[in-house]
Design an enzyme around this catalytic site. Structure first.
Site, PDB file in Angstrom:
ATOM      1  N   THR A  79      -7.402   5.094 -11.948  1.00 41.02           N
ATOM      2  CA  THR A  79      -6.808   6.168 -12.750  1.00 41.02           C
ATOM      3  C   THR A  79      -6.046   5.625 -13.966  1.00 41.02           C
ATOM      4  OG1 THR A  79      -5.591   8.246 -12.563  1.00 41.02           O
ATOM      5  CG2 THR A  79      -4.627   6.385 -11.461  1.00 41.02           C
ATOM      6  N   TYR A  88       1.250  10.844 -10.681  1.00 43.92           N
ATOM      7  CA  TYR A  88       0.727   9.815  -9.767  1.00 43.92           C
ATOM      8  C   TYR A  88       0.167   8.633 -10.563  1.00 43.92           C
ATOM      9  CZ  TYR A  88      -2.585   7.309  -6.861  1.00 43.92           C
ATOM     10  OH  TYR A  88      -3.284   6.303  -6.242  1.00 43.92           O
ATOM     11  N   PHE A 100       0.819  -1.216   0.000  1.00 40.44           N
ATOM     12  CA  PHE A 100       0.000   0.000   0.000  1.00 40.44           C
ATOM     13  C   PHE A 100       0.853   1.266   0.000  1.00 40.44           C
ATOM     14  CE2 PHE A 100      -2.817  -2.954   2.389  1.00 40.44           C
ATOM     15  CZ  PHE A 100      -3.978  -2.812   1.667  1.00 40.44           C
ATOM     16  N   LYS A 151      -0.001   9.690  -2.790  1.00 44.04           N
ATOM     17  CA  LYS A 151      -1.243   9.529  -3.572  1.00 44.04           C
ATOM     18  C   LYS A 151      -1.966  10.822  -3.944  1.00 44.04           C
ATOM     19  CE  LYS A 151      -4.320   9.198   0.349  1.00 44.04           C
ATOM     20  NZ  LYS A 151      -5.520   8.702   0.933  1.00 44.04           N
ATOM     21  N   LYS A 178       1.373   4.371 -11.057  1.00 47.50           N
ATOM     22  CA  LYS A 178       0.568   3.152 -10.909  1.00 47.50           C
ATOM     23  C   LYS A 178       0.704   2.282 -12.159  1.00 47.50           C
ATOM     24  CE  LYS A 178      -0.826   3.914  -6.810  1.00 47.50           C
ATOM     25  NZ  LYS A 178      -0.243   3.116  -5.718  1.00 47.50           N
ATOM     26  N   SER A 200      -4.900   1.683  -9.194  1.00 45.52           N
ATOM     27  CA  SER A 200      -5.991   2.658  -9.146  1.00 45.52           C
ATOM     28  C   SER A 200      -6.749   2.675 -10.462  1.00 45.52           C
ATOM     29  CB  SER A 200      -5.372   4.034  -8.900  1.00 45.52           C
ATOM     30  OG  SER A 200      -6.304   5.042  -9.188  1.00 45.52           O
ATOM     31  N   GLY A 259      -8.464  17.838 -15.101  1.00 41.52           N
ATOM     32  CA  GLY A 259      -8.094  16.424 -15.045  1.00 41.52           C
ATOM     33  C   GLY A 259      -9.232  15.500 -14.634  1.00 41.52           C
ATOM     34  N   ASP A 260     -10.356  16.044 -14.138  1.00 44.30           N
ATOM     35  CA  ASP A 260     -11.476  15.192 -13.714  1.00 44.30           C
ATOM     36  C   ASP A 260     -12.245  14.640 -14.913  1.00 44.30           C
ATOM     37  OD1 ASP A 260     -11.088  15.374 -11.021  1.00 44.30           O
ATOM     38  OD2 ASP A 260     -12.783  16.703 -10.614  1.00 44.30           O
ATOM     39  N   ASN A 279      -9.801  15.123  -1.465  1.00 43.14           N
ATOM     40  CA  ASN A 279     -10.871  14.223  -1.900  1.00 43.14           C
ATOM     41  C   ASN A 279     -12.204  14.614  -1.283  1.00 43.14           C
ATOM     42  OD1 ASN A 279      -8.243  12.065  -1.624  1.00 43.14           O
ATOM     43  ND2 ASN A 279      -9.301  12.274  -3.575  1.00 43.14           N
ATOM     44  N   LEU A 280     -13.256  14.188  -1.965  1.00 47.21           N
ATOM     45  CA  LEU A 280     -14.597  14.647  -1.601  1.00 47.21           C
ATOM     46  C   LEU A 280     -15.021  14.283  -0.173  1.00 47.21           C
ATOM     47  CD1 LEU A 280     -17.260  15.936  -2.469  1.00 47.21           C
ATOM     48  CD2 LEU A 280     -17.937  13.734  -3.423  1.00 47.21           C
TER      49      LEU A 280
END
Ligand code: NAD
Ligand code: UFG
Length: 330
Positions: free
Chosen positions: A126, A148, A80, A84, A152, A124, A291-292, A198-199
């Site tokens: 992503t 990031y 892990f 991030k 990954k 991820s 980027g979203d 993050n939300l």
């Protein structure tokens, strides 16, 4: 059976340690506390009654990692440990490439040297980039827009090539969607340093009055209500997925999406939080965040079929437990 958990004091790692202990594994944690606190170790003891062995080391440090592999005989490891924060990775690309890629290489090398045959990796969603959902494991990986995401994709590549060249080395690449929530005890959860990116952690801080209001990034997406849609998964479900992944690892490379398969919009999540917890969350609409993507959710049929794992907890469980942790926290 002893499992090495790198990043085991972090958000997802700590919940996975709980599930491993519940399933009678012995756990050794390696974490440098870059984004976690030692206090989590005590919380793990409070939840499980077991004090995992803990090494405060940087897992990019080969000599220190080798000492641990010399001392313990691991049945497998779950990696892990990583940085991030997407935005920070754009500001500090070298920190991200070094930390996230060197750690994967050092740990793989030690696995081969000490005959540790099972490697589970935190990847991820992503890596899929901008492609239509539901996202399937056999889709081509698209270029990421930030370092990031690249770390990954590159780590996945390194592990796939290593497994190809070493027939005893089995790898599970777990592509997480959006983990939120916390342990039902409220003792462990997501505790980011500074203002959350993050939300969910942002929402809990607004609900507690620590931040004034939530900025909803974009309300002109082609989605149910114009706000971004994600596949939120309860962190305890995600943690259980890791236990199944370790148990199911045999040979070669397995790639699994860990999500619920269902999309939830920002407004749906915020409204569920307000309804379930009976607290207010003031918000305003602002422009899109660069980027979203509009929509991102998983096809979860492969992991269900092959590992018999399925997310069970609901959005209501997620928002309740996230709030429980925020209230239990300092
Ligand atoms: P986290 O920051 O809470 O946990 C990561 C842990 O790793 C922290 O305790 C940190 O101190 C430790 N760490 C970082 N670099 C280290 C190093 N070089 N040596 C030793 N320890 C180190 O993050 P998390 O949300 O629990 O994420 C765990 C993993 O899952 C990460 O690899 C992350 O990229 C990946 N992931 C997370 C999400 C998410 O939304 N949370 C989504 C997809 C993938
Ligand atoms: N959002 C807001 N306001 C905020 C924060 C987020 O409106 O203050 C919105 C985002 O625009 C998005 C949704 O809430 O529509 C979720 O955003 P998050 O930042 O919580 O999560 P992301 O989907 O952007 O990113 C997460 C992880 C990444 C990982 C990615 C994989 O943070 O590490 O999922 O899909 F790469």
């Amino acid at each position: 059976m002893t499992i090495l958990v790198t990043g085991g004091l972090g958000f997802i790692g700590s919940h996975t340690v709980v599930e491993l202990i519940k399933n009678n594994y012995e756990v050794v944690i390696a974490d440098n506390l870059a984004n976690s606190k030692l206090e989590v170790l005590e919380r793990l003891y409070q939840i499980t009654g077991v004090r995992p062995i803990f090494y405060q080391i940087d897992v990019t440090d080969e000599a220190l990692v080798e000492e641990i592999f010399r001392k313990h005989k691991f049945a497998g490891l779950i990696h892990f440990a990583g940085l991030k924060a997407v935005g920070e990775s754009v500001e500090k690309p070298l920190d991200y490439y070094y930390n996230n890629i060197v750690s994967t290489m050092v740990l793989s090398k030690m696995c081969l040297r000490y005959q540790v045959d099972k490697f589970v990796f935190s990847s991820s969603a992503t890596v899929y980039g901008e492609q239509p959902s539901p996202l399937r494991e056999d889709m081509e990986l698209k270029p990421r827009t930030n370092p990031y995401g690249e770390t990954k994709a590159i780590s996945e590549r390194i592990l796939i090539d290593t497994a190809r060249a070493n027939e005893n080395f089995a790898v599970s690449l777990l592509r997480y969607f959006n983990p939120i929530g916390a342990h039902e005890s409220g003792l462990i959860g997501e505790d980011p340093n500074g203002i959350p990116n993050n939300l969910m952690p942002f929402v809990t801080k607004v609900a507690k009055g620590l931040l004034v209001k939530l900025s909803v990034f974009g309300h002109d997406y082609d989605t149910v209500d114009g706000t971004g849609v994600r596949d939120y998964i309860h962190v305890v479900d995600l943690a259980r997925g890791h236990v199944r992944a370790i148990e199911g690892l045999d040979t070669g490379v397995s790639i699994y999406n860990l999500g619920t398969g269902k999309g939830t919009s920002v407004l749906e999540l915020v409204n569920a939080f307000i309804r379930v917890n009976g607290v207010d969350v003031p918000y305003e609409f602002v422009g899109r965040r660069s980027g979203d993507v509009a929509t991102c959710f998983a096809d979860v049929s492969k992991v269900e079929r092959e590992l018999g794992w399925k997310a069970e907890l609901t959005i209501e469980d997620m928002v309740r437990d996230a709030w429980g942790f925020e209230q239990g926290g300092e």
